[in-house]
Design a protein around this motif. Structure first.
Motif, mmCIF file in Angstrom:
data_model
loop_
_atom_site.group_PDB
_atom_site.id
_atom_site.type_symbol
_atom_site.label_atom_id
_atom_site.label_comp_id
_atom_site.label_asym_id
_atom_site.label_seq_id
_atom_site.Cartn_x
_atom_site.Cartn_y
_atom_site.Cartn_z
ATOM 1 N N THR A 169 188.650 78.790 36.189
ATOM 2 C CA THR A 169 188.520 77.394 35.781
ATOM 3 C C THR A 169 187.657 77.241 34.531
ATOM 4 O O THR A 169 186.848 78.116 34.196
ATOM 5 C CB THR A 169 187.883 76.558 36.907
ATOM 6 N N ALA A 170 187.820 76.096 33.883
ATOM 7 C CA ALA A 170 186.979 75.770 32.731
ATOM 8 C C ALA A 170 185.512 75.697 33.135
ATOM 9 O O ALA A 170 184.622 76.146 32.394
ATOM 10 C CB ALA A 170 187.429 74.445 32.107
ATOM 11 N N HIS A 171 185.226 75.133 34.314
ATOM 12 C CA HIS A 171 183.841 75.033 34.772
ATOM 13 C C HIS A 171 183.216 76.418 34.953
ATOM 14 O O HIS A 171 182.041 76.627 34.624
ATOM 15 C CB HIS A 171 183.770 74.250 36.089
ATOM 16 N N GLU A 172 183.994 77.366 35.470
ATOM 17 C CA GLU A 172 183.459 78.711 35.665
ATOM 18 C C GLU A 172 183.180 79.381 34.319
ATOM 19 O O GLU A 172 182.151 80.051 34.147
ATOM 20 C CB GLU A 172 184.444 79.549 36.485
ATOM 21 N N ILE A 173 184.072 79.213 33.367
ATOM 22 C CA ILE A 173 183.848 79.801 32.038
ATOM 23 C C ILE A 173 182.622 79.178 31.387
ATOM 24 O O ILE A 173 181.772 79.875 30.819
ATOM 25 C CB ILE A 173 185.089 79.624 31.152
ATOM 26 N N ALA A 174 182.508 77.836 31.472
ATOM 27 C CA ALA A 174 181.352 77.157 30.883
ATOM 28 C C ALA A 174 180.055 77.622 31.532
ATOM 29 O O ALA A 174 179.043 77.838 30.851
ATOM 30 C CB ALA A 174 181.515 75.638 31.026
ATOM 31 N N ARG A 175 180.081 77.781 32.855
ATOM 32 C CA ARG A 175 178.883 78.246 33.560
ATOM 33 C C ARG A 175 178.468 79.628 33.067
ATOM 34 O O ARG A 175 177.286 79.870 32.790
ATOM 35 C CB ARG A 175 179.154 78.291 35.070
ATOM 36 N N ARG A 176 179.425 80.518 32.938
ATOM 37 C CA ARG A 176 179.115 81.870 32.475
ATOM 38 C C ARG A 176 178.613 81.855 31.036
ATOM 39 O O ARG A 176 177.813 82.715 30.654
ATOM 40 C CB ARG A 176 180.360 82.755 32.581
ATOM 41 N N ALA A 177 179.119 80.923 30.239
ATOM 42 C CA ALA A 177 178.706 80.843 28.842
ATOM 43 C C ALA A 177 177.368 80.143 28.674
ATOM 44 O O ALA A 177 176.780 80.178 27.581
ATOM 45 C CB ALA A 177 179.773 80.110 28.035
ATOM 46 N N GLY A 178 176.900 79.466 29.728
ATOM 47 C CA GLY A 178 175.639 78.744 29.637
ATOM 48 C C GLY A 178 175.739 77.450 28.866
ATOM 49 O O GLY A 178 174.772 77.014 28.232
ATOM 50 N N VAL A 179 176.923 76.801 28.910
ATOM 51 C CA VAL A 179 177.101 75.517 28.232
ATOM 52 C C VAL A 179 177.644 74.513 29.245
ATOM 53 O O VAL A 179 178.182 74.878 30.284
ATOM 54 C CB VAL A 179 178.067 75.619 27.029
ATOM 55 N N GLY A 180 177.522 73.235 28.930
ATOM 56 C CA GLY A 180 178.070 72.192 29.779
ATOM 57 C C GLY A 180 179.560 72.041 29.574
ATOM 58 O O GLY A 180 180.126 72.481 28.556
ATOM 59 N N ALA A 238 182.500 84.810 27.524
ATOM 60 C CA ALA A 238 182.526 84.444 28.935
ATOM 61 C C ALA A 238 183.950 84.440 29.469
ATOM 62 O O ALA A 238 184.209 84.883 30.596
ATOM 63 C CB ALA A 238 181.886 83.071 29.132
ATOM 64 N N ALA A 239 184.898 83.923 28.672
ATOM 65 C CA ALA A 239 186.284 83.878 29.118
ATOM 66 C C ALA A 239 186.866 85.273 29.266
ATOM 67 O O ALA A 239 187.610 85.547 30.216
ATOM 68 C CB ALA A 239 187.120 83.053 28.134
ATOM 69 N N ARG A 240 186.535 86.172 28.347
ATOM 70 C CA ARG A 240 187.034 87.553 28.480
ATOM 71 C C ARG A 240 186.551 88.185 29.772
ATOM 72 O O ARG A 240 187.321 88.836 30.495
ATOM 73 C CB ARG A 240 186.591 88.401 27.269
ATOM 74 N N ALA A 241 185.274 88.002 30.077
ATOM 75 C CA ALA A 241 184.731 88.577 31.315
ATOM 76 C C ALA A 241 185.335 87.907 32.537
ATOM 77 O O ALA A 241 185.659 88.580 33.527
ATOM 78 C CB ALA A 241 183.211 88.437 31.321
ATOM 79 N N ALA A 242 185.493 86.585 32.477
ATOM 80 C CA ALA A 242 185.995 85.856 33.641
ATOM 81 C C ALA A 242 187.451 86.182 33.937
ATOM 82 O O ALA A 242 187.817 86.398 35.094
ATOM 83 C CB ALA A 242 185.829 84.347 33.431
ATOM 84 N N VAL A 243 188.300 86.242 32.903
ATOM 85 C CA VAL A 243 189.706 86.544 33.174
ATOM 86 C C VAL A 243 189.882 88.002 33.591
ATOM 87 O O VAL A 243 190.805 88.335 34.330
ATOM 88 C CB VAL A 243 190.615 86.213 31.972
ATOM 89 N N ALA A 244 188.980 88.869 33.136
ATOM 90 C CA ALA A 244 189.047 90.261 33.589
ATOM 91 C C ALA A 244 188.778 90.360 35.081
ATOM 92 O O ALA A 244 189.458 91.102 35.805
ATOM 93 C CB ALA A 244 188.045 91.121 32.819
ATOM 94 N N GLU A 245 187.815 89.576 35.570
ATOM 95 C CA GLU A 245 187.436 89.645 36.983
ATOM 96 C C GLU A 245 188.319 88.782 37.880
ATOM 97 O O GLU A 245 188.673 89.191 38.986
ATOM 98 C CB GLU A 245 185.985 89.201 37.143
ATOM 99 N N VAL A 246 188.655 87.582 37.404
ATOM 100 C CA VAL A 246 189.307 86.583 38.252
ATOM 101 C C VAL A 246 190.803 86.474 37.971
ATOM 102 O O VAL A 246 191.599 86.241 38.877
ATOM 103 C CB VAL A 246 188.632 85.201 38.053
ATOM 104 N N GLY A 247 191.199 86.617 36.690
ATOM 105 C CA GLY A 247 192.581 86.391 36.299
ATOM 106 C C GLY A 247 192.732 85.062 35.595
ATOM 107 O O GLY A 247 191.754 84.354 35.324
#
Length: 211
Positions: free
Chosen positions: A47-58, A34-43
């Motif tokens: 946020t931690a919340h966005e990464i957690a959301r993409r990963a499907g975890v709290g 999730a972090a690899r995809a998020a930093v590729a799109e967002v930079g």
């Protein structure tokens, strides 16, 4: 080149007191993807919340599995930059100096073009945690350029330090001056840059090389 730890193993080693449980490893694997995809799109501002959301975890699971958002991003960015360094190592093993430089340049620019976070990291936005791998990339670039110059296939008045700036300029934005980039714009840009590096028919360069 020595085998590198991946981001998952690095993060697990940092927080685990012993061998990780299977569910812990699965969660870290999901966070890394999730972090690899998020930093590729967002930079790197993602946020931690966005990464957690993409990963499907709290968010609680996020902080149980990684020590901090910064540690996760550093591990992920280091993993991607490590892939670029491994590409550079294979390029140095190519007996053809020009082909080696060309192969590395194409792979490196592709990685830059596909990730906002990698552009941020290479530009120095992530602090000293990535200094070692960035230094390795600089050294690989130097060796590839100087080897090609010794073979007479790259113009001698180019400093190796020029090349990272040239490659950075290849990956452009989607629009400029009211024009829209073509589907293969960075590949076109790279071909122009590589042709400009060739020794044959080169004009003299103005100014001093980068420091």
């Amino acid at each position: 080149m020595n085998k590198r730890d991946g981001a998952v193993d690095e993060l697990l080693r940092a927080v685990a007191g012993g061998p990780p449980r299977a569910d812990a490893r699965r969660n870290v694997e999901r966070l890394v993807l999730a972090a690899r995809a998020a930093v590729a799109e967002v930079g790197v501002e993602v946020t931690a919340h966005e990464i957690a959301r993409r990963a499907g975890v709290g968010i609680g699971t996020f902080y149980r599995r990684v020590s901090s958002r910064e540690a996760l991003l550093e591990a992920v960015l280091g993993e991607v930059l490590g892939e670029a360094a491994e590409l550079g190592g294979r390029a140095l093993a190519d007996p053809d100096p020009w082909r080696g430089l060309e192969t590395f340049a194409a792979g490196y620019v592709r990685i830059r073009a596909e990730s906002c976070g990698i552009r941020d990291a290479i530009g120095g936005a992530c602090g000293p945690g990535l200094d070692r791998i960035l230094g390795e990339l600089r050294e690989l670039t130097r060796r590839l350029v100087e080897r090609a110059q010794e073979a007479g296939v790259v113009r001698s008045d180019v400093a190796w330090q020029d090349v990272p700036f040239l490659l950075a300029a290849v990956a452009t934005g989607e629009r400029t001056m009211g024009l829209r980039a073509g589907a293969e714009q960075w590949e076109r840009n790279l071909r122009i840059v590589l042709d400009g590096l060739r020794a044959a028919g080169a004009a003299s360069l103005p100014g001093e090389p980068p420091a």
